[in-house]
Enzyme design. Structure first.
Site, PDB file in Angstrom:
ATOM      1  N   HIS A 197      -6.207  -7.686  -0.094  1.00 25.90           N
ATOM      2  CA  HIS A 197      -6.368  -6.271  -0.428  1.00 25.90           C
ATOM      3  C   HIS A 197      -5.625  -5.944  -1.724  1.00 25.90           C
ATOM      4  O   HIS A 197      -4.529  -6.463  -1.964  1.00 25.90           O
ATOM      5  CB  HIS A 197      -5.820  -5.388   0.694  1.00 25.90           C
ATOM      6  N   HIS A 247       0.815  -1.216   0.000  1.00 27.07           N
ATOM      7  CA  HIS A 247       0.000   0.000   0.000  1.00 27.07           C
ATOM      8  C   HIS A 247       0.850   1.267   0.000  1.00 27.07           C
ATOM      9  O   HIS A 247       0.297   2.370  -0.078  1.00 27.07           O
ATOM     10  CB  HIS A 247      -0.939   0.017   1.206  1.00 27.07           C
ATOM     11  N   ASP A 263      -4.434 -13.424   4.559  1.00 24.52           N
ATOM     12  CA  ASP A 263      -5.683 -12.767   4.935  1.00 24.52           C
ATOM     13  C   ASP A 263      -6.854 -13.142   4.033  1.00 24.52           C
ATOM     14  O   ASP A 263      -7.960 -12.615   4.182  1.00 24.52           O
ATOM     15  CB  ASP A 263      -5.510 -11.249   4.998  1.00 24.52           C
TER      16      ASP A 263
END
Length: 316
Positions: free
Chosen positions: A163, A124, A238
């Site tokens: 993500h 990120h 995740d």
């Protein structure tokens, strides 16, 4: 201890930054879980402490003024909120250690075929700002080093964290030598997505069968056509059902089936590959640790048969 293969893993988890203070909220694995992970990893391959990344290598990807402010602690509260926790010297040390581990693993992959960072995957982080627990983009830094040094010409970044790898996608948006692929939960963070070369958004609750079908039908053809000569794999845990920050529903068997597909492809095509562990925030430590160690098992299962005979590594 003697291992029947030449591979090893790097970790920043034994650095002082992980020992001196409590982990902030859910972003870092608590110390008691870390030791169980390290013990399991050391039973499989030698585990080396991460070297610190040289700041000059980070400057090849990140804005020097941005790095100077983080290095010196001159960050705003808004920037800390975007990161997810307050600035501290330990945050900087963790970032340098994690990025140094990925670069060390990259060097291993060039010589051994496989490199492993037992952490990393801070996807990120943008060139000029921090987001989502990430202030240095470790994979982007190592990929840029490969390109600038002429050690790779076509790089795949396969991001299978739950993500989207928004920072990585933005950093390499204008770089045709890097293929960014992200298979992620559609309705999860980041809520404003960047554009990867291939984005595969998945609905909440996606399980093993649908996930693996998406990987096989959408990702594999593009990767095959691109023909990378180096690959980075973000093996996010995740995606597991029950993850605090995930929205998918894979089982441990599904995660290992995913890992086996990636590692077997790389071993079969002789594509040097670095795996980083990326996200994992499960409430049940046994689930998270099992997923991490399963990733190591899948990597060794795929690459060990291709290692040179007699290339085992002995450590004391």
């Amino acid at each position: 201890m003697t291992f029947p293969h030449p591979f090893r893993a790097f970790t920043a988890f034994r650095r002082a930054a992980y020992q001196s203070q409590a982990a902030p909220r859910r972003q870092f694995m608590p110390r008691e879980w870390i030791q169980a992970l390290l013990d399991g990893a050391q039973a499989r391959l030698p585990l080396l402490d991460a070297p610190s990344l040289d700041w000059s290598l980070a400057e090849a990807v990140h804005d020097p003024a941005f790095l100077a402010r983080w290095r010196e602690g001159q960050v705003t509260r808004a920037e800390e909120r975007a990161l997810g926790f307050p600035w501290s010297p330990a945050v900087v040390e963790r970032g340098l250690g994690s990025s140094g581990a990925t670069l060390a693993a990259t060097r291993d992959a060039l010589t051994l075929g496989l490199g492993v960072n037992l952490g990393g995957g801070t996807h990120h982080a943008y060139a000029d700002h921090a987001e989502g627990f990430s202030f240095l983009n470790d994979v982007a830094i190592s990929a840029r080093w490969l390109l600038d040094s002429g050690k790779a010409r076509r790089i795949l970044i396969l991001d299978l964290d739950v993500h989207q790898g928004n920072g990585t996608a933005a950093i390499f948006a204008q770089e045709p030598r890097v293929l960014t692929v992200s298979l992620h939960a559609e309705r999860n963070y980041p809520f404003r997505k960047e554009t990867s070369d291939l984005d595969v958004p998945l609905p909440d609750g996606t399980g093993d069968a649908a996930y693996l079908h998406a990987l096989d039908s959408q990702v594999t053809p593009l990767v095959t056509a691109f023909q990378p000569d180096f690959a980075f794999y973000l093996a996010g845990a995740d995606v597991l059902a029950g993850d605090q920050l995930g929205r998918l529903a894979l089982t441990l068997d599904g995660v290992q089936a995913r890992d086996r597909r990636v590692f077997r492809w790389a071993a079969r095509t002789r594509t040097p590959l670095v795996t980083v562990m990326a996200g994992g925030y499960h409430r049940d430590p046994t689930q998270l640790i099992a997923a991490r160690l399963g990733t190591l098992d899948a990597a060794l299962e795929a690459f060990a048969p291709h290692a040179a005979r007699g290339a085992g590594r002995a450590v004391s």
